[in-house]
Design a protein around this motif. Sequence first.
Motif, mmCIF file in Angstrom:
data_model
loop_
_atom_site.group_PDB
_atom_site.id
_atom_site.type_symbol
_atom_site.label_atom_id
_atom_site.label_comp_id
_atom_site.label_asym_id
_atom_site.label_seq_id
_atom_site.Cartn_x
_atom_site.Cartn_y
_atom_site.Cartn_z
ATOM 1 N N PRO A 137 109.441 73.056 -31.830
ATOM 2 C CA PRO A 137 108.926 74.780 -32.110
ATOM 3 C C PRO A 137 109.590 75.225 -33.357
ATOM 4 O O PRO A 137 108.711 76.296 -34.130
ATOM 5 C CB PRO A 137 108.600 75.417 -30.359
ATOM 6 N N GLU A 138 110.739 75.525 -33.301
ATOM 7 C CA GLU A 138 111.226 76.052 -33.661
ATOM 8 C C GLU A 138 111.104 75.363 -35.385
ATOM 9 O O GLU A 138 111.063 76.450 -36.229
ATOM 10 C CB GLU A 138 112.721 75.767 -33.887
ATOM 11 N N LEU A 139 110.816 74.361 -35.507
ATOM 12 C CA LEU A 139 110.717 73.489 -37.189
ATOM 13 C C LEU A 139 108.573 74.087 -37.153
ATOM 14 O O LEU A 139 108.843 74.354 -38.308
ATOM 15 C CB LEU A 139 110.529 72.207 -37.220
ATOM 16 N N ALA A 140 107.643 74.339 -36.466
ATOM 17 C CA ALA A 140 106.301 73.526 -36.620
ATOM 18 C C ALA A 140 106.241 75.152 -36.122
ATOM 19 O O ALA A 140 104.646 75.109 -36.477
ATOM 20 C CB ALA A 140 105.949 72.231 -35.666
ATOM 21 N N GLY A 141 106.797 75.398 -35.614
ATOM 22 C CA GLY A 141 105.698 76.528 -34.634
ATOM 23 C C GLY A 141 105.036 75.906 -33.582
ATOM 24 O O GLY A 141 104.695 74.910 -33.458
ATOM 25 N N TRP A 142 104.824 76.675 -32.682
ATOM 26 C CA TRP A 142 103.585 76.199 -30.869
ATOM 27 C C TRP A 142 102.436 75.593 -31.216
ATOM 28 O O TRP A 142 102.274 74.624 -31.156
ATOM 29 C CB TRP A 142 104.509 77.148 -30.204
ATOM 30 N N ARG A 143 102.040 76.388 -32.489
ATOM 31 C CA ARG A 143 99.973 76.595 -32.506
ATOM 32 C C ARG A 143 100.534 74.850 -33.304
ATOM 33 O O ARG A 143 99.344 74.230 -32.945
ATOM 34 C CB ARG A 143 99.737 77.832 -32.715
ATOM 35 N N ASN A 144 101.148 75.392 -34.609
ATOM 36 C CA ASN A 144 100.336 73.955 -35.423
ATOM 37 C C ASN A 144 101.841 72.534 -34.612
ATOM 38 O O ASN A 144 100.486 71.311 -34.847
ATOM 39 C CB ASN A 144 101.869 73.647 -37.236
ATOM 40 N N GLY A 145 102.641 72.720 -33.836
ATOM 41 C CA GLY A 145 102.807 72.377 -33.008
ATOM 42 C C GLY A 145 102.082 71.210 -32.163
ATOM 43 O O GLY A 145 102.373 70.132 -31.785
ATOM 44 N N ALA A 146 101.567 72.686 -31.334
ATOM 45 C CA ALA A 146 100.428 71.922 -30.492
ATOM 46 C C ALA A 146 99.472 71.299 -31.514
ATOM 47 O O ALA A 146 98.606 69.894 -30.852
ATOM 48 C CB ALA A 146 99.404 72.252 -29.303
ATOM 49 N N LEU A 147 99.199 71.573 -32.454
ATOM 50 C CA LEU A 147 97.622 70.613 -33.340
ATOM 51 C C LEU A 147 98.241 69.287 -33.590
ATOM 52 O O LEU A 147 97.913 67.924 -33.335
ATOM 53 C CB LEU A 147 97.806 71.758 -34.266
ATOM 54 N N LEU A 148 99.745 69.166 -34.125
ATOM 55 C CA LEU A 148 100.304 68.040 -34.174
ATOM 56 C C LEU A 148 100.211 66.849 -33.211
ATOM 57 O O LEU A 148 100.199 65.321 -33.308
ATOM 58 C CB LEU A 148 101.378 67.720 -35.016
ATOM 59 N N PHE A 149 100.894 67.610 -31.845
ATOM 60 C CA PHE A 149 100.607 66.853 -30.726
ATOM 61 C C PHE A 149 99.809 66.263 -30.204
ATOM 62 O O PHE A 149 99.042 65.014 -30.124
ATOM 63 C CB PHE A 149 101.403 67.793 -29.354
ATOM 64 N N GLY A 150 98.393 66.788 -30.324
ATOM 65 C CA GLY A 150 97.022 66.985 -29.713
ATOM 66 C C GLY A 150 96.478 65.233 -30.972
ATOM 67 O O GLY A 150 95.680 64.427 -30.793
ATOM 68 N N HIS A 151 96.506 65.533 -32.470
ATOM 69 C CA HIS A 151 96.546 64.982 -33.658
ATOM 70 C C HIS A 151 96.313 63.413 -32.827
ATOM 71 O O HIS A 151 96.917 62.508 -33.442
ATOM 72 C CB HIS A 151 96.267 65.275 -34.867
ATOM 73 N N SER A 152 98.120 63.280 -33.184
ATOM 74 C CA SER A 152 99.233 62.201 -32.323
ATOM 75 C C SER A 152 98.015 61.403 -31.475
ATOM 76 O O SER A 152 98.859 60.249 -31.143
ATOM 77 C CB SER A 152 100.492 62.617 -32.435
ATOM 78 N N LEU A 153 98.240 62.014 -30.001
ATOM 79 C CA LEU A 153 97.957 61.627 -28.860
ATOM 80 C C LEU A 153 96.396 61.130 -29.025
ATOM 81 O O LEU A 153 96.349 60.100 -28.831
ATOM 82 C CB LEU A 153 96.900 62.451 -28.159
ATOM 83 N N ARG A 154 95.823 61.632 -30.262
ATOM 84 C CA ARG A 154 94.517 60.674 -29.901
ATOM 85 C C ARG A 154 94.561 59.660 -31.401
ATOM 86 O O ARG A 154 93.819 58.739 -30.641
ATOM 87 C CB ARG A 154 93.890 62.066 -30.970
ATOM 88 N N SER A 155 95.233 60.201 -32.076
ATOM 89 C CA SER A 155 95.467 58.992 -32.944
ATOM 90 C C SER A 155 96.544 57.431 -32.112
ATOM 91 O O SER A 155 95.939 56.197 -32.128
ATOM 92 C CB SER A 155 96.453 58.777 -33.714
ATOM 93 N N ALA A 156 97.210 57.634 -31.202
ATOM 94 C CA ALA A 156 98.033 56.508 -30.233
ATOM 95 C C ALA A 156 97.252 55.850 -29.413
ATOM 96 O O ALA A 156 97.030 54.330 -29.153
ATOM 97 C CB ALA A 156 98.447 57.291 -29.634
ATOM 98 N N VAL A 157 95.651 56.711 -28.857
ATOM 99 C CA VAL A 157 94.763 56.015 -28.387
ATOM 100 C C VAL A 157 94.104 55.192 -29.150
ATOM 101 O O VAL A 157 93.301 54.338 -28.485
ATOM 102 C CB VAL A 157 93.863 57.360 -27.057
ATOM 103 N N LEU A 158 93.405 55.541 -29.896
ATOM 104 C CA LEU A 158 92.636 55.243 -30.640
ATOM 105 C C LEU A 158 93.307 53.856 -31.786
ATOM 106 O O LEU A 158 92.481 52.270 -31.487
ATOM 107 C CB LEU A 158 92.206 55.422 -32.083
ATOM 108 N N ARG A 159 94.647 53.388 -31.413
ATOM 109 C CA ARG A 159 95.771 52.403 -31.511
ATOM 110 C C ARG A 159 95.439 51.552 -30.515
ATOM 111 O O ARG A 159 95.224 50.008 -30.971
ATOM 112 C CB ARG A 159 97.316 52.322 -32.122
ATOM 113 N N HIS A 160 95.207 51.881 -29.525
ATOM 114 C CA HIS A 160 95.060 51.368 -28.426
ATOM 115 C C HIS A 160 94.230 51.450 -27.505
ATOM 116 O O HIS A 160 94.903 51.939 -26.297
ATOM 117 C CB HIS A 160 96.847 51.894 -27.208
ATOM 118 N N PRO A 161 93.624 51.109 -27.799
ATOM 119 C CA PRO A 161 91.817 51.857 -26.492
ATOM 120 C C PRO A 161 91.984 51.177 -25.310
ATOM 121 O O PRO A 161 91.460 52.059 -24.215
ATOM 122 C CB PRO A 161 90.711 50.865 -27.440
#
Length: 234
Positions: free
Chosen positions: A83-107
Amino acid sequence: MTDSIWTRDRKAAPAKETLSRAQIVAAAMEILDADGVTGLSMRKLAAKLDAGATSLYWHVPTKDDLVDLLIDEVWSEIDVPDPELAGWRNGALLFGHSLRSAVLRHPWLPEVMYVRPTIGPNAMALGERGLALFGAAGFSDRDVDLAMGNVMSYVLGTVSAEVATREMLRKSGRSEESWISERLAEAQAAAAEYPEMQESVRRRTAAGLDTSLTENFVFGLDALLDGLEARVKK
């Protein structure tokens, strides 16, 4: 189980053992990504690795243990920014998109993750980073758990539906354009007496499957984070 599968590979392997847990997990992941949960068996995995059953079972005693390792491997792919690098809101967005991408790679993940324990080291590390991220927003105590849990629930629920839609398209054996055209015709026929629903169906299918699913995901995640941001500012 925590005294076996998560610590077993730390023990000295038999002198003639040539396989590693990492090799087993990588090969099993290839099978799962290609064939799904029903396509994975210890016999198929042993054949893929050109290994004997004894070598395989020393590292992974059961198929359930193997699935636990694979779930935990997926958690290692998910980005949870500082969060010190990304800020919590941008960090949460990145986290959400990364989680989605992982599930799409491993359906296959939605099929097993709700019935298997999430207690591996990668899951614990992800949770630790996630709690730090949402804690930086100003949530405290139980609210940190709830904020992170709601974001994960939104992402996993939405992407599980997305995986099911993509699987229907794959099983149809048809082109995306042909499949969507048929679904559109069916929906419009069902909504013949409901003009607003007909227009909604047109809007949702006009952009194509990938764009429509991504827009739906982005809108919902932004709306959820808007609500969390407003709540923490009260």
